[in-house]
Each structure stands twice: as C-alpha cells, then as structure tokens.
Design an enzyme around this catalytic site. Structure first.
Site, PDB file in Angstrom:
ATOM      1  N   ASN A  68     -10.710   0.535  -0.518  1.00  0.00           N
ATOM      2  CA  ASN A  68     -10.871   1.990  -0.371  1.00  0.00           C
ATOM      3  C   ASN A  68     -10.424   2.787  -1.601  1.00  0.00           C
ATOM      4  OD1 ASN A  68      -8.327   1.138   0.473  1.00  0.00           O
ATOM      5  ND2 ASN A  68      -7.995   2.938   1.733  1.00  0.00           N
ATOM      6  N   GLU A  85       1.326  -3.017   3.749  1.00  0.00           N
ATOM      7  CA  GLU A  85       0.944  -1.613   3.959  1.00  0.00           C
ATOM      8  C   GLU A  85      -0.361  -1.659   4.744  1.00  0.00           C
ATOM      9  OE1 GLU A  85      -0.678   1.491   4.211  1.00  0.00           O
ATOM     10  OE2 GLU A  85      -1.173   1.523   2.079  1.00  0.00           O
ATOM     11  N   CYS A 131      -5.807   4.965   4.836  1.00  0.00           N
ATOM     12  CA  CYS A 131      -4.871   4.491   5.865  1.00  0.00           C
ATOM     13  C   CYS A 131      -4.157   5.656   6.526  1.00  0.00           C
ATOM     14  CB  CYS A 131      -3.888   3.502   5.255  1.00  0.00           C
ATOM     15  SG  CYS A 131      -3.070   4.128   3.791  1.00  0.00           S
TER      16      CYS A 131
END
Ligand code: NDP
Length: 481
Positions: A143, A241, A275
C-alpha cells in the site's frame, strides 16, 4: 476488467499498473539458493564492513546522504510508486517526502540516542549499551512501499544491523531503488539487500532462515500471526504492524463540518488501503441521520480519477486481485442486510474499464456483530453505526479484534480524554485524523500488532540492550557474600 494476480514468468515477477492494466516492469525472483547467499553476504557485511562499529555521528552522515539521494530522485520515485500501486501522484510525493524525513530523523536519533548509567549497587559502575541483532528481515506490503520500507530500513540500519528487505510481489519496484540509492550514498555493500517473489515462498523462507535474527513485518493479521509463530519457535524478536477496523467517532457537540471532512478523508484517502483507515464511523444517535447524510453527500462528490489526473481524490485500488477482495467484501455486506448508501460497485466507462477502480462506498443498517463491521476491507468502504452514550460507544468501539487507531470529534476535552483513554487503540486522534509522524511511536493493541515503530523507540526496536559492569573493588572478591 479482471486481471490476474502478478505473474511469475520463469524467474521473473512483473508489476502491473492498476490504473491501466499495463505491465510496467519486472524483477528477478529470488531463489532459495540465492536467499542463502544473500543472508550469508549480509552477515559478512555486518561483521566486516565496519558499519556496526562506525561511530553514530558517522553512521548518521550516511543516513543523511541516503535522504539526499531520495531528494534528488523524488519525482521519479513518486511516479514509479504511482505506477507500481496506483496511488494518486500527490500521495506518492508525500510518501517519498516521508521516507526522506525518516532517514533524516533516524540520522538524528542515531547521533543523539543515549543509554543509561544505572543506579549503583556495589563496587562497580553499571551501564547499558545497545547492540544490533545482526541480520534483520524487513517485510513490507504494497500500500505504501517507499514509506514503509524507510520506516523499517532507516532505524534498522541506524542501530547497526544488516537488512534484507522483502517488498510485496504487488509493488516490487521501489525497494531495489532504495537499495541502489543507499549504496550510492555510502552504505557498505550488502548492508541492504532486496529479495523478490511470493510472500508465502521467499518471504516465509526469509523469516525461517536460521541466520535471520529479527523480523519486522507490516501487513495483514493472518500473515503476521504465521510469521509470529515462526519467530516464536526460533525465539527471535518480531515487530508486527497489522490491520485495523478503526472507529472514527462523531459526538453531537463536534464541529460537524470538520468532522465530516475528516471522516471522508480518513477512509477514502489512499482508496481506503491504509491500516489506519477510519473504517467504522460511529455517530451519536441524536445527530446520526444529519451527520451521515453530510458524509454521504461529500463522498458522492469525490473525484475518482486516474492517479496522475488533475484533481484526483480517489485513485484505483493497488491491484485487480485486491479489487476482487473488496467486491466480495461489499457483496457479503449486502447478504448481511447492509444498505448501500453510495458506491457499492466499480465505476464503468472510459479509463475506468482499464483500471482496478472501485467507488467510495458507505454502508449502514448492520449490527455491530456483522462480519462487515468486524473485518477489515482495506478498501474504500465505510460502515456507519449509531451509538447511544459513552458506555455504548466504548463497548462497540472496543468490540473488534483490532486496536490500531481511533478518531474522536468533540468540543469537550474532558470527554475526549475519557473516551480516548477507554478505547483500545495504539493511536488516538482528537479533532484530527490520520496524522502519523516519524517522531511519534506507532503500533497496535490486540490483533493490530506487537511493538512500536517510529520515534526513538523505533530505533530501540532494532537493538538489544547489553548491561555492562566495570568493577572498582579495592579488595579481591570473596567467594560468597
Ligand atoms: P500480506 O500480509 O499477506 O502481505 C504483506 C507482506 O508479507 C508482503 O510483502 C507479502 O508478500 C509478505 N508475505 C505474505 N505471506 C508471507 C509469509 N508467509 N511469510 C513472510 N512474508 C509473507 O498482505 P496481503 O497483500 O495478502 O493483504 C491481505 C490483507 O492484509 C489486506 O486485505 C489487508 O487487510 C491487510 N494488509 C494490511 C496492511 C497494513 O498496512 N497493515 C498492508 C497490506 C495488507 P507478497 O505480497 O509477495 O505475498
């Protein structure tokens, strides 16, 4: 148009521009034998290049030179990322800026980080030093490639490690550029190497490699859990993460105009492929209809365009196969009884037919227990939920497996304090959203991850503490005391 996932032809991996469906480049896939050689070279560089024993201010010079190298190629890198993963050019420019800032920041941290002289308890002086792990594996998603790469690579190098970087097969083109720029900036050869290929193959082999001593991963929770299991067996540290289902809360006393703009930007920026996307908007019951109507109206006006078009606000998704996941997510929301208030399908006609576009989508009418409200879409999909009071909000807000971030819009700082402390989230934004700076720790609660990147702790993540004692005894030591 439904294009297949990235293709592996022989030992080549091609990258497809999701705005056009065109293949824009390819990289060599790393074989298992090559992986062994790469890790071996990384160890040799770690031990012999002098990097880990270079004084911190000298290491900082190289990190700053890497930042300079990124500055020199800023526009080319932003354009490459735009083609590699379809993000609007302005966002890609911001990501290169972020990578530059990250290298500069960790140059500063590297030079100024202090360890401690610990309180004395005997005839000795005790203090701590930081030691690198050796070879660190950094695994990044598709991303925000250049930004995620920098967030891991800069502090890992600053701490003295050698790094093996594995980018996603969906966005393989940026990581080799970073390695090239780092080498040109004076980083010793083999201190930063890149491996390419499928995550389940070369990524898994990298994590499992016996000589990899620490893993830093950003990506989905399922993959993170699998990586965590391997690291648990190897007894090596892992930083994860992972994903989120972040609540974005609007109280009745909020500045509604600002809140509405932030809710829309918070989910539809990066086409929701973030995220920390605020993917659950939670609105106080008394203003639910009014605020939701404004959010829908603003969302309908978003300009869904090619990533390099003037005025683009939402670009395509990063890949065609990821769009299929988003389509399936929204179809399941329909089956669960969700009302689609806008979007709910790919746009059609003209350029849209060539790219992996999906319209910004808002869904309401679902119970909080529905899968749509519980699972991450990682796309331009917002679910709306009313809440009765603070207790109801906190129960629902905390009622998913995730805990990455949340936003709170209220004019009452006391309410913001209470709710901000009660919500289980690694980052809390009050009257703002999606601010994420290199200087401030970032990471998740619950299934959103383990460890904190960024900030000073972001360098400590890649180092182990060694305690040292220097004896000051006047007399020989007795056998027992
Ligand atoms: P993954 O978590 O599978 O991929 C992230 C990175 O891990 C990629 O480099 C991938 O390589 C690599 N990888 C995959 N499997 C393994 C493995 N077994 N061992 C080591 N490395 C591995 O994300 P996906 O692309 O599959 O996306 C799935 C979902 O994850 C998304 O829908 C979204 O919900 C979430 N996600 C969260 C992100 C975040 O920022 N937290 C970013 C991206 C996704 P490769 O791509 O080559 O398979």
């Amino acid at each position: 148009m439904d294009a297949p996932p990235p293709t592996l032809k022989g030992d080549e991996l091609s990258s497809t521009n999701p705005a056009t469906g065109e293949v824009i480049g390819s990289v060599q896939v790393t074989s298992t034998a090559e992986l062994d050689a790469i890790v071996e070279r990384a160890w040799a560089a770690y031990h012999n290049s002098g990097w880990k024993s270079l004084l911190p201010h000298r290491r900082a010079l190289v990190l700053n030179a890497i930042a300079d190298g990124l500055v020199a190629e800023k526009e080319a890198l932003a354009t490459l990322q735009m083609k590699d993963n379809g993000k609007p050019l302005a966002e890609c420019r911001g990501m290169v800026e972020s990578a530059i800032g990250t290298f500069r920041y960790y140059a500063g941290v590297c030079e100024t980080l202090e360890t401690s002289v610990t309180p004395q308890r005997g005839d000795y002086v005790s203090f701590t030093v930081l030691e690198p792990f050796g070879v660190v594996a950094c695994i990044t998603p598709w991303n925000s490639p250049i930004m995620n790469d920098a967030t891991k690579v800069a502090p890992a190098l600053a701490a003295g490690n050698a790094v093996v970087l594995k980018p996603s097969e969906d966005s393989p083109l940026l990581a080799p550029e970073l390695a090239r720029i780092a080498l040109a900036a004076g980083l010793p050869i083999d201190m930063l190497q890149v491996v390419q290929g499928r995550g389940a193959e070369i990524g898994a082999a990298l994590v499992a490699h016996p000589d990899v001593r620490m893993v830093s991963f950003t990506g989905g929770t399922t993959t993170g859990r699998a990586i965590g299991r391997v690291c648990g067996t190897k007894l090596i540290p892992v930083a994860l993460e992972l994903g989120g289902k972040s609540p974005h809360v609007v109280f009745a006393d909020a500045d509604i105009e600002h809140a509405v703009a932030a809710v829309v930007a918070g989910i539809f920026g990066s086409a929701g492929q973030s995220c920390v996307a605020g993917s659950r908007v939670m609105i106080e019951e008394s203003v639910y209809d009014e605020v939701l109507a404004k959010i829908v109206e603003r969302t309908k006006s978003l300009r869904v365009l090619a990533p390099d078009a003037a005025g683009v606000e939402v670009g395509p998704l990063a890949s065609f196969h990821h769009r299929e996941r988003v389509v399936a997510f929204v179809n399941r929301a329909r089956e669960e009884g969700g009302r689609i208030l806008c979007g709910g399908e790919p746009p059609t006609g003209g350029d849209y037919d060539r790219g992996a576009y999906y319209l910004p989508t808002i869904i309401d009418g679902l119970s909080h227990a529905s899968l749509t409200c519980q699972e991450e879409a990682f796309g331009p999909v917002l679910v709306a939920l009313p809440f009765r009071d603070e207790a109801d909000l906190v129960e629902k807000g905390n009622g998913t497996a995730f805990g990455l971030a949340c936003g709170i819009w209220t004019e009452s700082f006391k309410k913001a304090w209470r709710v901000g402390r009660a919500l289980e989230a690694g980052s809390v934004w009050v009257n703002t959203y999606k601010q994420s700076v290199t200087t401030t720790p970032f990471g998740g609660f619950k299934n959103s991850g383990i460890g904190r990147e960024k900030g000073v702790d972001g360098l400590r993540l890649y180092a182990q503490v060694k305690s040292m004692y220097f004896g000051l005894h006047e007399q020989p030591m007795p056998v027992a005391r």
